[in-house]
Design a protein around this motif. Structure first.
Motif, short mmCIF file in Angstrom:
data_model
loop_
_atom_site.label_atom_id
_atom_site.label_comp_id
_atom_site.label_asym_id
_atom_site.label_seq_id
_atom_site.Cartn_x
_atom_site.Cartn_y
_atom_site.Cartn_z
N LYS A 138 45.36 21.26 35.93
CA LYS A 138 46.01 22.58 36.07
C LYS A 138 47.43 22.46 36.62
N VAL A 139 47.64 21.44 37.44
CA VAL A 139 48.98 21.26 38.04
C VAL A 139 49.91 20.52 37.07
N ILE A 140 49.43 19.39 36.54
CA ILE A 140 50.29 18.53 35.71
C ILE A 140 50.44 19.08 34.28
N GLY A 141 49.35 19.67 33.75
CA GLY A 141 49.33 20.13 32.36
C GLY A 141 50.55 20.96 31.96
N PRO A 142 50.85 22.05 32.71
CA PRO A 142 51.99 22.89 32.30
C PRO A 142 53.32 22.15 32.32
N LYS A 192 60.10 22.20 38.86
CA LYS A 192 59.84 22.99 40.08
C LYS A 192 59.57 24.46 39.73
N GLU A 193 60.37 25.00 38.81
CA GLU A 193 60.17 26.40 38.40
C GLU A 193 58.76 26.60 37.84
N ILE A 194 58.34 25.64 36.98
CA ILE A 194 57.00 25.74 36.39
C ILE A 194 55.94 25.68 37.48
N LEU A 195 56.14 24.73 38.42
CA LEU A 195 55.14 24.54 39.47
C LEU A 195 55.07 25.73 40.42
N ASP A 196 56.20 26.40 40.63
CA ASP A 196 56.18 27.58 41.51
C ASP A 196 55.22 28.63 40.95
N THR A 197 55.26 28.79 39.63
CA THR A 197 54.35 29.76 38.99
C THR A 197 52.90 29.28 39.11
N VAL A 198 52.70 27.97 38.84
CA VAL A 198 51.35 27.41 38.92
C VAL A 198 50.81 27.57 40.35
#
Ligand code: ADP
Ligand code: ASP
Ligand code: MG
Length: 413
Positions: A279-283, A319-325
């Motif tokens: 779930k973290v790495i996938g996006p 980082k932007e992607i991870l902030d949403t995740v």
């Protein structure tokens, strides 16, 4: 008499004088009766200059137009080198990647070569001409210009050598060959007479930019005899060998590679449940961002952190992607650290030598360098450390593993 593919890099064709000197060098091989196909890079700095021009217009130019732009650098050098050869009385014929028909897939800016048509090159060689091909570029099924990723002229050269079944592919550059580490960082780095494909592949993938990794993969797959040597100095350089067996006699370490342009991301406080790493790495991967070293750390209190590295240039996007995740997973926070680097020891001899890791960690500890992440495989150990310690770490490891030239080797040179 041989069929040689020779590649000259950016510094080697960096000025009119140097292009003239390359023509002189190539003409000697012709005098000797060899058939020569030359692959050239753009003049040094040109690909960066073109990239900066594009960025003045927009931050994320379309990849297709980037390829149209970047491929012009190599088109300049093929023409100039042909002129320099013709001036000397040698027949020469230039080809862009598309004109040869270096067919690639359509992944602009990082295209992969699918097929090469060697008929036009053979026809020119038969007429006694030197064939001069633009490195780093090809064409897709629809005739769009593509490029092969930074450093891609190495891959063009190896691919042409495979397609022509050349006797040797010679990569001429601004150092004498492959060294135990970048000679610009460690002064007494040692020139290697040979290195195995396996080791060269690791070194290239871990940051040693002397050969683009794809070129090494290609050479291994098609068994292309590959040599790295200097444009400016005499010498037989480094031969990349196919030797597969390793024994106790092998030195434990062949070389040290490093990567500066890395960044580390930590997603802290994610639940410790199955599927969480995905779930973290996938996006991040789905967005085309390459994820490198990954560690997951579950503390005694059950809190779970996932840390990984990406290319620094892609870290803000990651980082932007991870902030949403993180919001959807109710994670504590996302931390981005751009001041890290990766240093790696590589050697097939690691298979038969114990204690390499502990010796590495001691050498770094002696310099008070903190290791943030460790990852290992059969023939490499990598550590992620603070970027400011990069040079210190590489020098300390180079001397701890006694990779430098001995006094007697220095004298005999
Ligand atoms: P070119 O423009 O000829 O393709 P590159 O700059 O791409 O040249 O690659 C050559 C450079 O690679 C050298 O100038 C050197 O600084 C660097 N390098 C990094 N690691 C190594 C290594 N292990 N051995 C030799 N050169 C290395
Ligand atoms: N000119 C391209 C680059 O600078 C390709 C190459 O030189 O190999 O990356
Ligand atoms: Mg290069």
């Amino acid at each position: 008499m041989a069929l040689l593919v020779q590649k000259y890099g950016g510094t080697s064709v960096g000025s009119i004088e140097r292009i003239d000197a390359v023509a002189e060098k190539v003409s000697k091989f012709r005098d000797n009766g060899d058939d020569v196909v030359v692959v050239v890079s753009a003049m040094s700095g040109e690909t960066n200059r073109l990239t900066m021009l594009a960025q003045e217009i927009m931050e994320q130019p379309t990849p297709r137009e980037m390829d149209v732009l970047l491929s012009t650098g190599e088109q300049v050098t093929i023409a100039l080198l042909c002129m320099a050869l013709e001036k000397r009385g040698y027949g020469a014929h230039s080809f862009t990647g598309g004109q040869v028909r270096i067919l690639t897939d359509n992944s602009h800016t990082k295209a992969r070569i699918r097929e090469i048509d060697n008929t036009r090159m053979h026809a020119q060689l038969e007429q006694g001409n030197v064939v001069v091909v633009a490195g780093f570029q090809g064409v897709d099924d629809n005739g769009n210009i593509t490029t092969l990723g930074r450093g891609g002229s190495d891959t063009t050269a190896v691919a042409l050598a495979a397609a022509l079944e050349a006797d040797e592919c010679q990569i001429y550059t601004d150092v004498k060959g492959v060294y135990t580490t970048d000679p610009r960082v460690v002064e007494d780095a040692k020139l290697l007479e040979t290195i195995t494909f396996e080791e060269m592949l690791e070194l290239a993938s871990l940051g040693a930019k002397v050969l683009q990794i794809r070129s090494v993969e290609f050479a291994g797959k098609y068994k292309v005899p590959l040599r790295v040597l200097s444009t400016f100095e005499e010498g037989s350089g480094t031969l990349i060998t196919l030797e597969e067996e390793t024994d106790m006699e092998d030195p434990a370490i062949a070389g040290i590679a490093f990567e500066r342009d890395e960044a580390k991301l930590t997603v802290a406080g994610v639940p410790d449940v199955p599927g969480i790493a995905y779930k973290v790495i996938g996006p991040v991967s789905d967005a085309g961002i390459e994820v490198d070293v990954i560690v997951q750390n579950v503390a005694a209190d059950g809190s779970n952190d996932i840390t990984f590295t990406v290319k620094r240039a892609e870290s803000d996007r990651a980082k932007e992607i991870l902030d949403t995740v993180a919001t959807s997973l109710q994670a504590q926070e996302v931390i981005l650290d751009k001041k890290i680097c990766k240093v790696s020891l590589v050697g097939v001899g690691m298979r038969s030598h114990a204690g390499i890791a502990s010796k590495m960690f001691k050498a770094l500890a002696d310099e008070s360098i903190n290791i943030e992440i460790i990852t290992t495989s059969e023939i490499k150990i990598s550590v992620v450390i603070e970027e400011k310690y990069l040079e210190l770490a590489v020098r300390a490891l180079h001397s701890a593993f006694e990779l430098g030239e001995t006094e007697s080797e220095k004298v005999s040179e």
